[in-house]
Scaffold this motif. Sequence first.
Motif, PDB file in Angstrom:
ATOM      1  N   ILE A  75      44.737 -16.972  -5.252  1.00  0.00           N
ATOM      2  CA  ILE A  75      45.377 -18.546  -5.522  1.00  0.00           C
ATOM      3  C   ILE A  75      44.556 -19.621  -6.019  1.00  0.00           C
ATOM      4  N   ALA A  76      44.718 -19.228  -7.509  1.00  0.00           N
ATOM      5  CA  ALA A  76      43.835 -20.075  -8.308  1.00  0.00           C
ATOM      6  C   ALA A  76      43.925 -21.466  -9.305  1.00  0.00           C
ATOM      7  N   GLN A  77      42.928 -22.392  -8.993  1.00  0.00           N
ATOM      8  CA  GLN A  77      43.539 -23.632  -9.857  1.00  0.00           C
ATOM      9  C   GLN A  77      42.397 -24.251 -10.870  1.00  0.00           C
ATOM     10  N   ASN A  78      42.872 -24.389 -11.467  1.00  0.00           N
ATOM     11  CA  ASN A  78      41.916 -25.066 -12.846  1.00  0.00           C
ATOM     12  C   ASN A  78      43.101 -26.463 -13.544  1.00  0.00           C
ATOM     13  N   GLN A  79      41.884 -27.052 -13.502  1.00  0.00           N
ATOM     14  CA  GLN A  79      42.636 -28.855 -14.496  1.00  0.00           C
ATOM     15  C   GLN A  79      44.160 -28.522 -13.774  1.00  0.00           C
ATOM     16  N   ASN A  80      44.255 -28.759 -12.178  1.00  0.00           N
ATOM     17  CA  ASN A  80      45.460 -29.382 -11.802  1.00  0.00           C
ATOM     18  C   ASN A  80      47.144 -28.488 -12.443  1.00  0.00           C
ATOM     19  N   THR A  81      46.336 -26.601 -12.748  1.00  0.00           N
ATOM     20  CA  THR A  81      47.096 -25.796 -13.143  1.00  0.00           C
ATOM     21  C   THR A  81      46.881 -25.534 -12.106  1.00  0.00           C
ATOM     22  N   VAL A  82      47.891 -24.866 -10.783  1.00  0.00           N
ATOM     23  CA  VAL A  82      48.122 -23.545 -10.157  1.00  0.00           C
ATOM     24  C   VAL A  82      48.702 -22.236 -10.637  1.00  0.00           C
ATOM     25  N   PHE A  83      47.694 -21.086 -10.227  1.00  0.00           N
ATOM     26  CA  PHE A  83      48.660 -19.879 -10.523  1.00  0.00           C
ATOM     27  C   PHE A  83      48.672 -19.017  -9.030  1.00  0.00           C
ATOM     28  N   LEU A  84      49.425 -17.773  -9.310  1.00  0.00           N
ATOM     29  CA  LEU A  84      48.569 -16.505  -8.837  1.00  0.00           C
ATOM     30  C   LEU A  84      48.656 -15.544  -9.713  1.00  0.00           C
ATOM     31  N   VAL A  85      47.481 -14.557  -9.091  1.00  0.00           N
ATOM     32  CA  VAL A  85      47.708 -13.589  -9.974  1.00  0.00           C
ATOM     33  C   VAL A  85      47.240 -12.379  -8.977  1.00  0.00           C
ATOM     34  N   VAL A  86      47.999 -11.043  -8.975  1.00  0.00           N
ATOM     35  CA  VAL A  86      47.332  -9.986  -7.886  1.00  0.00           C
ATOM     36  C   VAL A  86      46.762  -8.965  -8.284  1.00  0.00           C
ATOM     37  N   TRP A  87      45.640  -8.373  -7.482  1.00  0.00           N
ATOM     38  CA  TRP A  87      44.978  -7.085  -7.946  1.00  0.00           C
ATOM     39  C   TRP A  87      45.632  -5.956  -6.748  1.00  0.00           C
ATOM     40  N   ASN A  88      45.989  -5.161  -7.941  1.00  0.00           N
ATOM     41  CA  ASN A  88      46.590  -3.588  -6.208  1.00  0.00           C
ATOM     42  C   ASN A  88      46.330  -2.726  -6.961  1.00  0.00           C
ATOM     43  N   GLY A  89      45.045  -2.798  -7.083  1.00  0.00           N
ATOM     44  CA  GLY A  89      43.689  -1.694  -5.761  1.00  0.00           C
ATOM     45  C   GLY A  89      43.737  -1.116  -7.529  1.00  0.00           C
ATOM     46  N   SER A  90      44.392  -1.133  -8.597  1.00  0.00           N
ATOM     47  CA  SER A  90      43.671  -0.922 -10.227  1.00  0.00           C
ATOM     48  C   SER A  90      44.213  -1.619 -11.152  1.00  0.00           C
ATOM     49  N   LYS A  91      44.800  -2.348 -11.161  1.00  0.00           N
ATOM     50  CA  LYS A  91      45.557  -3.356 -12.144  1.00  0.00           C
ATOM     51  C   LYS A  91      45.488  -4.024 -12.004  1.00  0.00           C
ATOM     52  N   TRP A  92      44.955  -5.744 -12.482  1.00  0.00           N
ATOM     53  CA  TRP A  92      45.744  -7.007 -12.708  1.00  0.00           C
ATOM     54  C   TRP A  92      47.127  -7.751 -13.176  1.00  0.00           C
ATOM     55  N   SER A  93      47.722  -8.513 -12.416  1.00  0.00           N
ATOM     56  CA  SER A  93      49.060  -8.565 -12.675  1.00  0.00           C
ATOM     57  C   SER A  93      48.204  -9.668 -13.821  1.00  0.00           C
ATOM     58  N   LEU A  94      49.667 -10.349 -14.663  1.00  0.00           N
ATOM     59  CA  LEU A  94      50.228 -12.142 -14.683  1.00  0.00           C
ATOM     60  C   LEU A  94      49.936 -12.638 -14.062  1.00  0.00           C
ATOM     61  N   PRO A  95      49.241 -13.794 -14.515  1.00  0.00           N
ATOM     62  CA  PRO A  95      48.815 -15.126 -14.308  1.00  0.00           C
ATOM     63  C   PRO A  95      50.686 -15.727 -14.074  1.00  0.00           C
ATOM     64  N   GLN A  96      50.817 -16.130 -13.380  1.00  0.00           N
ATOM     65  CA  GLN A  96      52.193 -15.739 -12.456  1.00  0.00           C
ATOM     66  C   GLN A  96      52.251 -17.885 -12.288  1.00  0.00           C
ATOM     67  N   GLY A  97      52.569 -18.578 -13.635  1.00  0.00           N
ATOM     68  CA  GLY A  97      51.829 -20.310 -12.946  1.00  0.00           C
ATOM     69  C   GLY A  97      53.178 -21.167 -12.255  1.00  0.00           C
TER      70      GLY A  97
END
Length: 171
Positions: A75-97
């Motif tokens: 769960i990341a926050q950058n300048q009042n923008t919150v987005f979710l990202v998942v690591w599945n063990g081999s690959k990163w998901s696309l950021p979910q705003g």
Amino acid sequence: LILITPANLETIFLTDQVFKIWQMKEPGGNCSLQYRISSNNWLDWTTQQSLDSVFGRCPDTLNWDILSSGELLFIAQNQNTVFLVVWNGSKWSLPQGQTALNQFINPATLDIIEFDNISSVVFNDTLFLVGKDNSNSKDIFFTQKKLTNIQEWFSDSSTWSPIQSSLIGSS
């Protein structure tokens, strides 16, 4: 001579991996997230890899939790923008705003709320989020979201049809 300093090392123990994530900071505010993984109990590590393509520059806040499926949720926050990202063990998901969290109206004061700091917990695949308002009130807000369809976050394909050329006529 540019002095690059590692900071904020996190070590996360997953079922079949050890995951390390940290910041590489330069004077003047430049910052990059880096990670590496060991799949054999610390004996061998992948090469250090940048997360700039996933998170951009270092997020203002970065929280993580492990989902019941074993995936790692950030769960990341950058300048009042919150987005979710998942690591599945081999690959990163696309950021979910999470546009509903970026700015909203305080129903009591009608002021615009901007989270100054967020904290999160995942329980039964529900993300619980607590945030402090950046305004003078410093009010605390709470929300939750059921995390469903996580596999769709990894889709590299667009929902748009492939682009095709078309002859419409002479005009």
